[in-house]
Enzyme design. Sequence first.
Site, PDB file in Angstrom:
ATOM      1  N   TYR A   1      85.494 115.723  33.790  1.00  0.00           N
ATOM      2  CA  TYR A   1      84.701 115.431  34.988  1.00  0.00           C
ATOM      3  C   TYR A   1      85.471 114.578  35.991  1.00  0.00           C
ATOM      4  CZ  TYR A   1      80.138 116.808  33.060  1.00  0.00           C
ATOM      5  OH  TYR A   1      79.067 117.486  32.565  1.00  0.00           O
TER       6      TYR A   1
ATOM      7  N   LYS B   1      69.445  93.534   9.365  1.00  0.00           N
ATOM      8  CA  LYS B   1      68.742  93.802  10.625  1.00  0.00           C
ATOM      9  C   LYS B   1      69.492  94.847  11.435  1.00  0.00           C
ATOM     10  CE  LYS B   1      71.227  90.032  12.769  1.00  0.00           C
ATOM     11  NZ  LYS B   1      71.239  88.632  13.116  1.00  0.00           N
TER      12      LYS B   1
HETATM   13  C1  LIG Z   1      72.253  87.922  12.619  1.00  0.00           C
HETATM   14  C2  LIG Z   1      72.019  86.603  12.090  1.00  0.00           C
HETATM   15  C3  LIG Z   1      72.860  86.067  11.102  1.00  0.00           C
HETATM   16  C4  LIG Z   1      74.109  86.736  10.610  1.00  0.00           C
HETATM   17  O1  LIG Z   1      75.176  86.469  11.483  1.00  0.00           O
HETATM   18  P1  LIG Z   1      76.642  87.006  11.184  1.00  0.00           P
HETATM   19  O2  LIG Z   1      77.494  86.394  12.209  1.00  0.00           O
HETATM   20  O3  LIG Z   1      76.576  88.482  11.323  1.00  0.00           O
HETATM   21  O4  LIG Z   1      76.976  86.604   9.816  1.00  0.00           O
HETATM   22  C5  LIG Z   1      72.501  84.839  10.545  1.00  0.00           C
HETATM   23  N1  LIG Z   1      71.403  84.185  10.962  1.00  0.00           N
HETATM   24  C6  LIG Z   1      70.592  84.666  11.926  1.00  0.00           C
HETATM   25  C7  LIG Z   1      69.405  83.846  12.330  1.00  0.00           C
HETATM   26  C8  LIG Z   1      70.870  85.870  12.534  1.00  0.00           C
HETATM   27  O5  LIG Z   1      70.067  86.329  13.492  1.00  0.00           O
END
Ligand SMILES: *Cc1c(COP(=O)(O)O)cnc(C)c1O
Length: 821
Positions: free
Chosen positions: A716, A492
């Site tokens: 800046y 994701k």
């Molecule tokens: C992002 C996510 C994960 C992965 O989590 P990590 O800490 O990056 O391993 C697992 N389950 C769900 C539902 C997530 O949204």
Amino acid sequence: MDYSIKEITRIIGARSTGIHDAAIHVLLTDSRRLSSPGQSLFFALKTKGNDGHRYIEELYKLRVRHFVVSEIPENHHEMGEANFLLVKDPLKALQKLAIYHRKRFDIPIIGITGSNGKTVVKEFLYQLLRNEFNIVRSPRSYNSQLGVPLSVWQMNEKHTLGIFEAGISQPDEMDKLEPIIAPTIGILTNIGETHQENFLSMTQKCLEKLTLFNDCDAIIYDGDNLFLNNCLDAACLSHKAIGWSKVDSDAPLFIDSIEKRQDHTLIKCTLLGLDQQFKIPFTDDASIENVIHCLAVMLYLKPTSVNDLSKFATLEPVEMRLDIKEGINGCVLINDTYNSDINSLDIALDFQLSRRVDKHQKCTLILSDILQSGTLPKSLYKRVADMVARKKINHLIGIGRDLSAFSSLFEGETDFYPTTDEFIRSFSIRKFQNELILIKGSRHFHFERISELLEKKVHETILEVNLDALVHNYNYYRSLIKPETKIICMVKAFGYGAGSYELAKTLQEHRTDYLAVAVTDEGAELRNEGISIPIIVMNPEYSSFNVLFDNQLEPEVYSLRLLDAVIREAERRGLTSYPIHLKIDTGMHRLGFQQAELPEVIHKLKAQNGIFVRSVFSHLAGSDSEKLDEFTLHQVSRFQEIATQIEAALEYPVLRHILNTAGIKRFPEAQMDMVRLGIGMYGVGESGQKDLRNVSTLKTTILQIKQIPAGDSVGYGRSAFVERDSRIAVLPIGYADGLDRHLSRRGGEVLVNGRRCPFIGNICMDLCMVDVTDVQAEEGDAVILFGDNLPVEELATKLDTIPYEILTSISPRVKRIYFRE
Ligand SMILES: *Cc1c(COP(=O)(O)O)cnc(C)c1O
């Protein structure tokens, strides 16, 4: 030098189930590398994360008939023509076969081991000796328990010299490699800290490595290194040792002086009592040491080969990676300038095949003449033509006079040009469209000019993504769970910023079970790019249902409203049993069904057949925190209870999962049927964790360096004044690239040539400044914002955030470049 199945059965001591004999040419250990099924013998190897037996059926369908196995598949009746060679351990059988093969040759064999430089020494020796010998050598760095037998298997009666490397990471491994290589000359490059974790001491590791040399006639090493001398004595090998020296003028090879110049090094030495000097085109210590090893080997192996040392000046640096870059007109470029012999061509073509989006993507090969002595050009180019046809290259562009002379051997779409210039002048680059282009040429053809033309022009700031490190991390987590537990890889948010497609493709190749993305469009994009494994969409928007169903994406369902909508859509499309994933809220209080809603959920599910629940899952709120362990365990048990209730009501099996990265490491007993791997795969684990490798490196270059007198301000708002005369470097990266503006006031640093330099002044939109007064730096030098020696965790701590945020904030305008080592 083919072997018959009968012979092989005898050599490896197998029990064979078939009666058909066949001539075997290819030893196959990776089903994706299949090219000539009829002549292949597949070894079903078991590794930490995988089992080759799983691919037998698939290979059988592709007409492979011979398999070395440790278990006969249960459905062997369905594979009537298959021949199973049953052994206890297929890897051992492969090694036995290689030992047998090796014994048939009585030629000098150079065995190289050591912590660093094995591949470089091997390639240098190849460059220096290829006119005097017909050399067989390990492809790339095939130096493992599996790579070594496959390397040795390449030997045939035409070869007059073999050069093989051996690498070990654990005690006892060298014992197995020694009889396979059976070197007559040994090279010990050096001993360092690499792979130390599995050894009690450096001495133990060194002695283990030295077992490679048990039957050598000579061992070449750095004679000034006291530690190595002691180890050789302890191993009782000192009588064969040939140490070169920079201090002992009685050594067989004495190095008088090493003078480093601007872009080359002048080495004066005494060879067999004769004073000589030569030039090499490198100035770094590692290359100098590697070159001296080569000189010592040549002196021993063939004294006449050192009469003329001018060839050392033309040594080419050894690059060991395949670069993947985005090209013009939707093309993808694979650059391989490693070398241009036929073995590396085979490997590069395999790699190209594995990167195809789908069967229809056009594969183009831009190839130069191949440098190979010992084979007649005609038979060499016949082999190249066969290989190109077998690997299904759609378009061959041959550059060079030799290739052009043998153009009639090649079939299909071909173009030939005598020189690189000629190609660049006459070929319209617009002709390339959406192709996968492998650019493979020997160095003096200067194919980098072609890749520059075909590369999409990039902004100087890049995020470099190491796909091998990703696979390493994936396999590490794979090794922590039971073989039957599936892994969902979380790609994701554009693969946590690293880019979802290349990662998904790599993970699909490594046969991960599932991918998960955040929104429907991310999943659809992966499907468009040819990703075919199941994909879960964590947050399916109502407005995107069409795209979701059209692309076979599996929704996470977390509310009654969403459940109704998904059922309605499935029924509208006349579908039955469309897979969905039910999310349960066990305490995180984000998305997910609450316990009170379950009776209604179950009722709705049982009243329809458009969808079915493939998995039920929940998410942990604090799996990385010891303080929250009690809460985590409470979430786990609550989840188990609810999942059991759902499964019982649905009356069919439903997969369960709750662990994320930290959970996999800390709660192995809760791994259930699947786990969801995220941040760990990207190289970020518990603090101080050494099992993971860095995946992403944010890099830029120095645009300009200026001298600023003491008392002046930078940037800046005049927020920073220099207290001394300073050198300030300007970098083409700013907050619009995702570089947090707070970094400059919170002690942020970058790495310039390995040294830390602080930011100075406010970070601007597209630029920032760092103080390089104390380090050697020039305009054009590379700068690392985070990576190997500047972990993203460190930035996160300074910025009071988490690595996730930093990784996902890198702006899309920063080009992602992928590579394999
Ligand atoms: C992002 C996510 C994960 C992965 O989590 P990590 O800490 O990056 O391993 C697992 N389950 C769900 C539902 C997530 O949204």
